[in-house]
Design a protein around this motif. Structure first.
Motif, PDB file in Angstrom:
ATOM      1  N   ARG A  25       0.858  -1.184   0.000  1.00  0.00           N
ATOM      2  CA  ARG A  25       0.000   0.000   0.000  1.00  0.00           C
ATOM      3  C   ARG A  25       0.890   1.227   0.000  1.00  0.00           C
ATOM      4  O   ARG A  25       1.929   1.250   0.628  1.00  0.00           O
ATOM      5  N   ILE A  26       0.452   2.275  -0.717  1.00  0.00           N
ATOM      6  CA  ILE A  26       1.176   3.543  -0.731  1.00  0.00           C
ATOM      7  C   ILE A  26       0.352   4.559   0.059  1.00  0.00           C
ATOM      8  O   ILE A  26      -0.853   4.687  -0.161  1.00  0.00           O
ATOM      9  N   THR A  27       1.017   5.262   0.972  1.00  0.00           N
ATOM     10  CA  THR A  27       0.338   6.158   1.901  1.00  0.00           C
ATOM     11  C   THR A  27       0.992   7.531   1.919  1.00  0.00           C
ATOM     12  O   THR A  27       2.209   7.647   1.860  1.00  0.00           O
ATOM     13  N   ALA A  28       0.151   8.559   2.036  1.00  0.00           N
ATOM     14  CA  ALA A  28       0.613   9.940   2.215  1.00  0.00           C
ATOM     15  C   ALA A  28       0.139  10.411   3.587  1.00  0.00           C
ATOM     16  O   ALA A  28      -1.067  10.473   3.831  1.00  0.00           O
ATOM     17  N   PRO A  29       1.071  10.729   4.491  1.00  0.00           N
ATOM     18  CA  PRO A  29       0.644  11.160   5.822  1.00  0.00           C
ATOM     19  C   PRO A  29       0.173  12.610   5.842  1.00  0.00           C
ATOM     20  O   PRO A  29       0.653  13.455   5.094  1.00  0.00           O
ATOM     21  N   ALA A  30      -0.817  12.866   6.702  1.00  0.00           N
ATOM     22  CA  ALA A  30      -1.334  14.225   6.920  1.00  0.00           C
ATOM     23  C   ALA A  30      -1.562  14.422   8.409  1.00  0.00           C
ATOM     24  O   ALA A  30      -1.858  13.465   9.129  1.00  0.00           O
ATOM     25  N   ARG A  31      -1.428  15.645   8.855  1.00  0.00           N
ATOM     26  CA  ARG A  31      -1.758  15.958  10.247  1.00  0.00           C
ATOM     27  C   ARG A  31      -3.283  16.030  10.383  1.00  0.00           C
ATOM     28  O   ARG A  31      -3.962  16.502   9.470  1.00  0.00           O
TER      29      ARG A  31
ATOM     30  N   SER B  76     -14.013   1.189  -0.790  1.00  0.00           N
ATOM     31  CA  SER B  76     -12.677   1.756  -1.044  1.00  0.00           C
ATOM     32  C   SER B  76     -11.969   2.098   0.262  1.00  0.00           C
ATOM     33  O   SER B  76     -12.515   2.797   1.106  1.00  0.00           O
ATOM     34  N   PRO B  77     -10.718   1.630   0.440  1.00  0.00           N
ATOM     35  CA  PRO B  77      -9.925   2.071   1.588  1.00  0.00           C
ATOM     36  C   PRO B  77      -9.598   3.554   1.415  1.00  0.00           C
ATOM     37  O   PRO B  77      -9.208   3.975   0.325  1.00  0.00           O
ATOM     38  N   LEU B  78      -9.769   4.335   2.476  1.00  0.00           N
ATOM     39  CA  LEU B  78      -9.572   5.786   2.383  1.00  0.00           C
ATOM     40  C   LEU B  78      -8.361   6.275   3.158  1.00  0.00           C
ATOM     41  O   LEU B  78      -7.514   6.969   2.613  1.00  0.00           O
ATOM     42  N   TYR B  79      -8.300   5.945   4.449  1.00  0.00           N
ATOM     43  CA  TYR B  79      -7.214   6.421   5.303  1.00  0.00           C
ATOM     44  C   TYR B  79      -7.203   5.611   6.590  1.00  0.00           C
ATOM     45  O   TYR B  79      -8.103   4.827   6.875  1.00  0.00           O
ATOM     46  N   ARG B  80      -6.158   5.824   7.378  1.00  0.00           N
ATOM     47  CA  ARG B  80      -6.047   5.211   8.692  1.00  0.00           C
ATOM     48  C   ARG B  80      -5.623   6.273   9.694  1.00  0.00           C
ATOM     49  O   ARG B  80      -5.048   7.299   9.313  1.00  0.00           O
ATOM     50  N   THR B  81      -5.914   6.027  10.939  1.00  0.00           N
ATOM     51  CA  THR B  81      -5.402   6.843  12.031  1.00  0.00           C
ATOM     52  C   THR B  81      -4.811   5.904  13.059  1.00  0.00           C
ATOM     53  O   THR B  81      -5.184   4.730  13.123  1.00  0.00           O
ATOM     54  N   ASP B  82      -3.909   6.430  13.866  1.00  0.00           N
ATOM     55  CA  ASP B  82      -3.402   5.591  14.945  1.00  0.00           C
ATOM     56  C   ASP B  82      -4.301   5.793  16.167  1.00  0.00           C
ATOM     57  O   ASP B  82      -5.195   6.629  16.162  1.00  0.00           O
ATOM     58  N   GLY B  83      -4.070   5.037  17.181  1.00  0.00           N
ATOM     59  CA  GLY B  83      -4.904   5.095  18.378  1.00  0.00           C
ATOM     60  C   GLY B  83      -4.700   6.330  19.226  1.00  0.00           C
ATOM     61  O   GLY B  83      -5.463   6.584  20.145  1.00  0.00           O
ATOM     62  N   GLU B  84      -3.692   7.134  18.932  1.00  0.00           N
ATOM     63  CA  GLU B  84      -3.378   8.289  19.762  1.00  0.00           C
ATOM     64  C   GLU B  84      -3.695   9.625  19.103  1.00  0.00           C
ATOM     65  O   GLU B  84      -3.265  10.673  19.575  1.00  0.00           O
ATOM     66  N   GLY B  85      -4.414   9.632  18.004  1.00  0.00           N
ATOM     67  CA  GLY B  85      -4.759  10.891  17.352  1.00  0.00           C
ATOM     68  C   GLY B  85      -3.605  11.516  16.584  1.00  0.00           C
ATOM     69  O   GLY B  85      -3.606  12.713  16.325  1.00  0.00           O
ATOM     70  N   GLY B  86      -2.625  10.709  16.217  1.00  0.00           N
ATOM     71  CA  GLY B  86      -1.469  11.205  15.470  1.00  0.00           C
ATOM     72  C   GLY B  86      -1.778  11.349  13.993  1.00  0.00           C
ATOM     73  O   GLY B  86      -2.910  11.622  13.608  1.00  0.00           O
ATOM     74  N   ALA B  87      -0.784  11.100  13.185  1.00  0.00           N
ATOM     75  CA  ALA B  87      -0.912  11.313  11.743  1.00  0.00           C
ATOM     76  C   ALA B  87      -2.011  10.455  11.121  1.00  0.00           C
ATOM     77  O   ALA B  87      -2.308   9.359  11.588  1.00  0.00           O
ATOM     78  N   ILE B  88      -2.583  10.992  10.075  1.00  0.00           N
ATOM     79  CA  ILE B  88      -3.545  10.271   9.256  1.00  0.00           C
ATOM     80  C   ILE B  88      -2.780   9.758   8.036  1.00  0.00           C
ATOM     81  O   ILE B  88      -2.029  10.498   7.422  1.00  0.00           O
ATOM     82  N   GLY B  89      -2.969   8.499   7.713  1.00  0.00           N
ATOM     83  CA  GLY B  89      -2.324   7.903   6.544  1.00  0.00           C
ATOM     84  C   GLY B  89      -3.331   7.793   5.416  1.00  0.00           C
ATOM     85  O   GLY B  89      -4.186   6.910   5.424  1.00  0.00           O
ATOM     86  N   ILE B  90      -3.254   8.692   4.455  1.00  0.00           N
ATOM     87  CA  ILE B  90      -4.203   8.720   3.347  1.00  0.00           C
ATOM     88  C   ILE B  90      -3.737   7.759   2.265  1.00  0.00           C
ATOM     89  O   ILE B  90      -2.574   7.777   1.851  1.00  0.00           O
TER      90      ILE B  90
END
Length: 139
Positions: free
Chosen positions: A40-46, A80-94
């Motif tokens: 999977r290719i991911t672009a991180p966002a705050r 469609s898979p859209l994004y992920r977040t971690d359990g601590e409210g950190g970066a979003i992986g689009i």
């Protein structure tokens, strides 16, 4: 870089600010299963730069290979898979496949390479076609 994107059926749309230098490929087994592909290719966002502009994704939480909690979000209509977040409210992986400007994004690193499938290291020698190869039309 300002991006826009969404799911395959168009029910969900988003916008965000990303750093194109942080786009990465993940070879972990979770990403393989979630994409039905080799990686999977991911672009991180705050989180503060990410905005849903239409639709409401569904999500679920799972502990990943790293041991950390990961929340995966997808379109409830088309899957469609859209994004992920971690359990601590950190970066979003689009997920790069849903980003409208994806052709402008080049991965800069690979992670979880110990889980990489054989044959993905170098696909350049494989035959290339501008459309579907009719001999393999069962895909």
């Amino acid at each position: 870089m300002h991006i826009t994107g969404g799911c395959h059926c168009g029910a969900i749309r988003y916008q965000a600010e990303i750093d194109p230098e942080r786009v990465s490929i993940c070879h972990c087994t979770d990403c393989q299963r979630l994409t039905g592909s080799a990686y999977r290719i991911t672009a991180p966002a705050r989180p503060e730069s990410f905005t849903l502009t239409s639709g409401e994704p569904r999500g679920y939480a799972k502990y990943g290979d790293s041991g950390g909690l990961s929340r995966q979000f997808f379109c409830p209509n088309c899957g469609s898979p859209l994004y992920r977040t971690d359990g601590e409210g950190g970066a979003i992986g689009i997920r790069v496949g849903g980003i409208d400007q994806r052709r402008e994004l080049t991965p800069r690193k690979q992670i979880w390479c110990r889980s990489a499938l054989p044959g993905v290291e170098n696909i350049e020698p494989l035959p290339r076609f501008d459309g579907e190869d009719q001999r393999d039309s069962d895909a």
